[in-house]
Design a protein around this motif. Sequence first.
Motif, PDB file in Angstrom:
ATOM      1  N   VAL A 176       0.611  -1.246   0.031  1.00  0.00           N
ATOM      2  CA  VAL A 176       0.023  -0.308  -0.085  1.00  0.00           C
ATOM      3  C   VAL A 176       0.783   1.296  -0.141  1.00  0.00           C
ATOM      4  O   VAL A 176       0.712   2.164  -0.810  1.00  0.00           O
ATOM      5  CB  VAL A 176      -0.848   0.103   1.317  1.00  0.00           C
ATOM      6  CG1 VAL A 176      -1.709   1.262   1.252  1.00  0.00           C
ATOM      7  CG2 VAL A 176      -1.933  -1.091   1.235  1.00  0.00           C
ATOM      8  N   ALA A 177       1.875   1.299   0.998  1.00  0.00           N
ATOM      9  CA  ALA A 177       2.716   2.496   0.767  1.00  0.00           C
ATOM     10  C   ALA A 177       3.566   2.328  -0.338  1.00  0.00           C
ATOM     11  O   ALA A 177       3.842   3.739  -0.720  1.00  0.00           O
ATOM     12  CB  ALA A 177       3.798   2.342   2.193  1.00  0.00           C
ATOM     13  N   LYS A 178       3.907   1.550  -0.926  1.00  0.00           N
ATOM     14  CA  LYS A 178       4.808   1.589  -2.183  1.00  0.00           C
ATOM     15  C   LYS A 178       3.899   1.929  -3.333  1.00  0.00           C
ATOM     16  O   LYS A 178       4.429   2.930  -3.941  1.00  0.00           O
ATOM     17  CB  LYS A 178       5.459   0.398  -2.626  1.00  0.00           C
ATOM     18  CG  LYS A 178       6.205   0.101  -3.699  1.00  0.00           C
ATOM     19  CD  LYS A 178       6.690  -1.255  -4.181  1.00  0.00           C
ATOM     20  CE  LYS A 178       7.513  -1.054  -5.321  1.00  0.00           C
ATOM     21  NZ  LYS A 178       7.995  -2.319  -5.720  1.00  0.00           N
ATOM     22  N   THR A 179       2.612   1.542  -3.516  1.00  0.00           N
ATOM     23  CA  THR A 179       1.851   2.233  -4.394  1.00  0.00           C
ATOM     24  C   THR A 179       1.652   3.669  -4.216  1.00  0.00           C
ATOM     25  O   THR A 179       1.648   4.457  -5.118  1.00  0.00           O
ATOM     26  CB  THR A 179       0.521   1.439  -4.270  1.00  0.00           C
ATOM     27  OG1 THR A 179       0.683   0.127  -4.559  1.00  0.00           O
ATOM     28  CG2 THR A 179      -0.500   2.045  -5.377  1.00  0.00           C
ATOM     29  N   ALA A 180       1.586   4.351  -3.124  1.00  0.00           N
ATOM     30  CA  ALA A 180       1.346   5.649  -2.632  1.00  0.00           C
ATOM     31  C   ALA A 180       2.713   6.311  -3.109  1.00  0.00           C
ATOM     32  O   ALA A 180       2.333   7.413  -3.827  1.00  0.00           O
ATOM     33  CB  ALA A 180       1.024   5.812  -1.275  1.00  0.00           C
ATOM     34  N   VAL A 181       3.534   5.885  -2.800  1.00  0.00           N
ATOM     35  CA  VAL A 181       4.893   6.560  -3.042  1.00  0.00           C
ATOM     36  C   VAL A 181       5.162   6.413  -4.610  1.00  0.00           C
ATOM     37  O   VAL A 181       5.338   7.669  -5.377  1.00  0.00           O
ATOM     38  CB  VAL A 181       6.147   5.778  -2.300  1.00  0.00           C
ATOM     39  CG1 VAL A 181       7.643   6.246  -3.093  1.00  0.00           C
ATOM     40  CG2 VAL A 181       6.152   6.112  -1.010  1.00  0.00           C
ATOM     41  N   GLU A 182       4.874   5.582  -5.387  1.00  0.00           N
ATOM     42  CA  GLU A 182       4.904   5.390  -6.831  1.00  0.00           C
ATOM     43  C   GLU A 182       3.989   6.575  -7.434  1.00  0.00           C
ATOM     44  O   GLU A 182       4.202   7.042  -8.471  1.00  0.00           O
ATOM     45  CB  GLU A 182       4.656   3.859  -7.325  1.00  0.00           C
ATOM     46  CG  GLU A 182       5.697   2.947  -6.859  1.00  0.00           C
ATOM     47  CD  GLU A 182       5.474   1.436  -7.254  1.00  0.00           C
ATOM     48  OE1 GLU A 182       4.412   1.188  -7.573  1.00  0.00           O
ATOM     49  OE2 GLU A 182       6.545   0.877  -7.555  1.00  0.00           O
ATOM     50  N   MET A 183       2.901   6.526  -7.039  1.00  0.00           N
ATOM     51  CA  MET A 183       1.714   7.488  -7.436  1.00  0.00           C
ATOM     52  C   MET A 183       2.278   8.829  -7.535  1.00  0.00           C
ATOM     53  O   MET A 183       2.250   9.607  -8.241  1.00  0.00           O
ATOM     54  CB  MET A 183       0.511   7.492  -6.615  1.00  0.00           C
ATOM     55  CG  MET A 183      -0.263   6.327  -7.123  1.00  0.00           C
ATOM     56  SD  MET A 183      -1.616   6.263  -5.673  1.00  0.00           S
ATOM     57  CE  MET A 183      -2.811   7.152  -6.500  1.00  0.00           C
ATOM     58  N   ILE A 184       3.193   9.116  -6.444  1.00  0.00           N
ATOM     59  CA  ILE A 184       3.733  10.549  -6.214  1.00  0.00           C
ATOM     60  C   ILE A 184       4.934  10.745  -7.296  1.00  0.00           C
ATOM     61  O   ILE A 184       4.744  11.803  -7.848  1.00  0.00           O
ATOM     62  CB  ILE A 184       4.106  10.945  -4.776  1.00  0.00           C
ATOM     63  CG1 ILE A 184       2.926  11.123  -3.752  1.00  0.00           C
ATOM     64  CG2 ILE A 184       4.988  11.911  -4.896  1.00  0.00           C
ATOM     65  CD1 ILE A 184       3.168  11.082  -2.371  1.00  0.00           C
ATOM     66  N   LEU A 185       5.627   9.648  -7.310  1.00  0.00           N
ATOM     67  CA  LEU A 185       6.637   9.703  -8.194  1.00  0.00           C
ATOM     68  C   LEU A 185       6.289   9.924  -9.694  1.00  0.00           C
ATOM     69  O   LEU A 185       7.168  10.332 -10.395  1.00  0.00           O
ATOM     70  CB  LEU A 185       7.767   8.297  -8.089  1.00  0.00           C
ATOM     71  CG  LEU A 185       8.365   8.303  -6.843  1.00  0.00           C
ATOM     72  CD1 LEU A 185       9.053   7.079  -6.780  1.00  0.00           C
ATOM     73  CD2 LEU A 185       9.420   9.348  -6.643  1.00  0.00           C
ATOM     74  N   ARG A 186       5.213   9.248  -9.816  1.00  0.00           N
ATOM     75  CA  ARG A 186       4.638   9.461 -11.318  1.00  0.00           C
ATOM     76  C   ARG A 186       3.842  10.698 -11.725  1.00  0.00           C
ATOM     77  O   ARG A 186       3.357  11.031 -12.750  1.00  0.00           O
ATOM     78  CB  ARG A 186       3.576   8.042 -11.558  1.00  0.00           C
ATOM     79  CG  ARG A 186       4.299   6.781 -11.776  1.00  0.00           C
ATOM     80  CD  ARG A 186       3.415   5.763 -12.277  1.00  0.00           C
ATOM     81  NE  ARG A 186       4.105   4.466 -12.142  1.00  0.00           N
ATOM     82  CZ  ARG A 186       3.843   3.539 -11.516  1.00  0.00           C
ATOM     83  NH1 ARG A 186       2.703   3.608 -10.649  1.00  0.00           N
ATOM     84  NH2 ARG A 186       4.569   2.451 -11.485  1.00  0.00           N
TER      85      ARG A 186
END
Length: 179
Positions: free
Chosen positions: A143-153
């Motif tokens: 869940v946290a990795k997806t949130a971080v990846e969303m911001i990075l994208r």
Amino acid sequence: MRLIRIPKERVGALIGEKGETKALVQKRTGVKLIISSEGEVDIEENPEDPVASLKVMDFVKAVGRGFSPQRAMRLLEEDEYLEVIEIADYIGSKKPEQTIRVRARLIGSQGKTRKIIEDLTGVNMSIFGSTVCLIGNSVQLPVAKTAVEMILRGSEHSTVYRYLERSRPMLRIAEMGFD
């Protein structure tokens, strides 16, 4: 024996005051650490517990990537993992100003974004150099990795916060032990 390199400025954090962090890790895991002042860390395996050396390896990486030893100790527990995300993999270029901008988006104003991700998912997050590192269990980490990846994208913060809020019930159920 395994060899890991960490930044010179993080060697002191790994050793701890009067060697207490190093001694605590060695006592808890039975794994011997040999740390040079140049940042090279030799990890001698514990023959009775081969998994311990892998956990210590993650611990050393986490301290090297900016976590305090107290937060990194979490990795020595069962079902706790380290995830390292390279910012350059998402921004596509090695421009330092772009890396700085993306890091600022991940941290947020006065650390707000980082704190929200940590609070809503239960992970620990460190942004060091060109990496984002997460420590969490097998439910929290994706869940946290997806949130971080969303911001990075490039997703808007409000979109990321809504995603985290929608994921919260699942995380609460997992916390109670009802996978």
